[in-house]
Design a protein around this motif. Structure first.
Motif, PDB file in Angstrom:
ATOM      1  N   CYS A 164      -1.117   2.914  -5.528  1.00  0.00           N
ATOM      2  CA  CYS A 164      -2.260   2.897  -4.613  1.00  0.00           C
ATOM      3  C   CYS A 164      -1.796   2.997  -3.159  1.00  0.00           C
ATOM      4  O   CYS A 164      -2.385   3.715  -2.353  1.00  0.00           O
ATOM      5  N   LEU A 165      -0.703   2.279  -2.840  1.00  0.00           N
ATOM      6  CA  LEU A 165      -0.207   2.330  -1.461  1.00  0.00           C
ATOM      7  C   LEU A 165       0.324   3.723  -1.132  1.00  0.00           C
ATOM      8  O   LEU A 165       0.187   4.192  -0.001  1.00  0.00           O
TER       9      LEU A 165
ATOM     10  N   CYS B  60       1.824  -1.309   5.154  1.00  0.00           N
ATOM     11  CA  CYS B  60       1.778  -1.296   3.698  1.00  0.00           C
ATOM     12  C   CYS B  60       2.597  -2.441   3.112  1.00  0.00           C
ATOM     13  O   CYS B  60       2.225  -2.981   2.057  1.00  0.00           O
TER      14      CYS B  60
ATOM     15  N   TYR C 258       0.998  -4.972   0.528  1.00  0.00           N
ATOM     16  CA  TYR C 258       1.630  -5.235  -0.776  1.00  0.00           C
ATOM     17  C   TYR C 258       1.754  -6.733  -1.021  1.00  0.00           C
ATOM     18  O   TYR C 258       1.441  -7.219  -2.112  1.00  0.00           O
TER      19      TYR C 258
ATOM     20  N   ILE D  64      -0.882   6.576  -2.328  1.00  0.00           N
ATOM     21  CA  ILE D  64      -2.067   7.388  -2.049  1.00  0.00           C
ATOM     22  C   ILE D  64      -2.604   7.082  -0.655  1.00  0.00           C
ATOM     23  O   ILE D  64      -2.950   7.982   0.120  1.00  0.00           O
ATOM     24  N   PHE D  65      -2.607   5.787  -0.321  1.00  0.00           N
ATOM     25  CA  PHE D  65      -3.066   5.386   1.014  1.00  0.00           C
ATOM     26  C   PHE D  65      -2.215   6.024   2.109  1.00  0.00           C
ATOM     27  O   PHE D  65      -2.733   6.533   3.113  1.00  0.00           O
TER      28      PHE D  65
ATOM     29  N   ALA E 105       1.003  -0.443 -10.223  1.00  0.00           N
ATOM     30  CA  ALA E 105      -0.315   0.057  -9.830  1.00  0.00           C
ATOM     31  C   ALA E 105      -0.513  -0.071  -8.329  1.00  0.00           C
ATOM     32  O   ALA E 105      -1.005   0.856  -7.670  1.00  0.00           O
ATOM     33  N   VAL E 106      -0.090  -1.216  -7.778  1.00  0.00           N
ATOM     34  CA  VAL E 106      -0.260  -1.415  -6.337  1.00  0.00           C
ATOM     35  C   VAL E 106       0.589  -0.426  -5.553  1.00  0.00           C
ATOM     36  O   VAL E 106       0.155   0.130  -4.540  1.00  0.00           O
TER      37      VAL E 106
END
Lengths: 113, 174
Positions: free
Chosen positions: B92-93, A12, A16, B95-96, B88-89
């Protein structure tokens, strides 16, 4: 289980960097980190508790105790391909720098000529 | 395994430094720390071939990245300030990661892999191929076509690099 989660967190971090950074070098770095974490994940899947290296150093070694060799063989291929891909990306980034004099992806708008 | 967890935490810290550092040369050196930590992790995971290859590849890619960073002015002068995009990112991460955790519960636990065809390779490879290293016997004997494909990809990448960086034959604009 903890190892898998930590490996995904490493993935991640790379994702990112790819999604949020505007510097081309930072994007390349994020790609490298993602590649490392996927390699590590495959090797983690093949590990066995108390396992030994899949190399016969003497004839009386028991193959039943060895770790899974197939993920290692596949990752050996993937590492070398990752180096080639990194080479190609850096070459393209250097060409972009030559043309635009910056690594900022917002400045790279003149796609023609 | 505690050693592996400590190594991966070290790699995560180095990766965060590499991503967030302002100095690009420092970022590249931090990527080197991630790669060398990965090499040591391979040693703990009983994969010495991978550790050796990772060490060599890491040093080579470090040299290539330093070539890209070595440009003097303007390389690191990119401002990064976006609050909405970053949050936002991060959501999303998150949730991932939640979905990844759900799916990780389905695969076999760490330390007890499903050894299917690899069991046959481990039992028979010494007799059938004569190679003491099972990984090498898989790469160069059982799955040699894979290795041929790898060499093809490698040479395609080399052709791509040559086509991108060539100077001769390119029309110069006046």
């Amino acid at each position: 289980m903890t190892e898998y989660i930590l490996c995904l967190i490493l993935f991640c971090v790379g994702l990112y960097a790819i999604m949020i950074k505007r510097n081309l070098i930072k994007i390349i770095i994020g790609l490298c980190i993602m590649e490392y974490s996927v390699n590590l994940f495959f090797t983690l899947i093949g590990y066995k508790h108390g396992g030994i290296v899949p190399i016969f150093s003497s004839l009386d070694e028991t193959p039943a105790r060895m770790v899974d060799p197939i993920p290692q063989a596949l990752i050996l291929t993937a590492i070398v391909i990752g180096l080639a891909v990194t080479c190609l990306i850096v070459a393209i980034a250097l060409k972009i720098y030559e043309k635009y004099k910056t690594y900022d992806i917002r400045e790279i708008t003149r796609l023609k000529g | 395994m505690l050693q592996i967890q400590i190594l991966i935490v070290f790699m995560i810290i180095a990766a965060v430094i590499a991503v967030e550092s302002v100095d690009l040369l420092g970022a590249v050196v931090s990527v080197g720390a991630v790669g060398l930590g990965l090499s040591i992790a391979f040693l703990f995971l009983q994969a010495p071939d991978l550790a050796i290859v990772q060490l060599v590849v890491e040093i080579l890619s470090l040299i290539i990245l330093i070539r890209a960073v070595g440009i003097k002015n303007g390389a690191s002068a990119v401002r990064e300030r976006r609050f909405i995009g970053t949050s936002a990112v991060v959501i999303c991460l998150g949730i991932f990661l939640i979905f990844a955790y759900k799916s990780l519960l389905e695969i076999p636990r760490f330390g007890s892999p499903i050894i299917g065809v690899a069991g046959r390779y481990l039992m028979q490879s010494l007799k059938e191929t004569g190679a003491a290293n099972v990984v090498t016997s898989i790469i160069l004997d059982y799955r040699a076509l894979d290795t041929l494909g790898e060499a093809t990809v490698l040479f395609t990448a080399v052709i791509g690099v040559l086509a991108v960086v060539r100077k001769i034959g390119r029309k110069s604009k006046e």
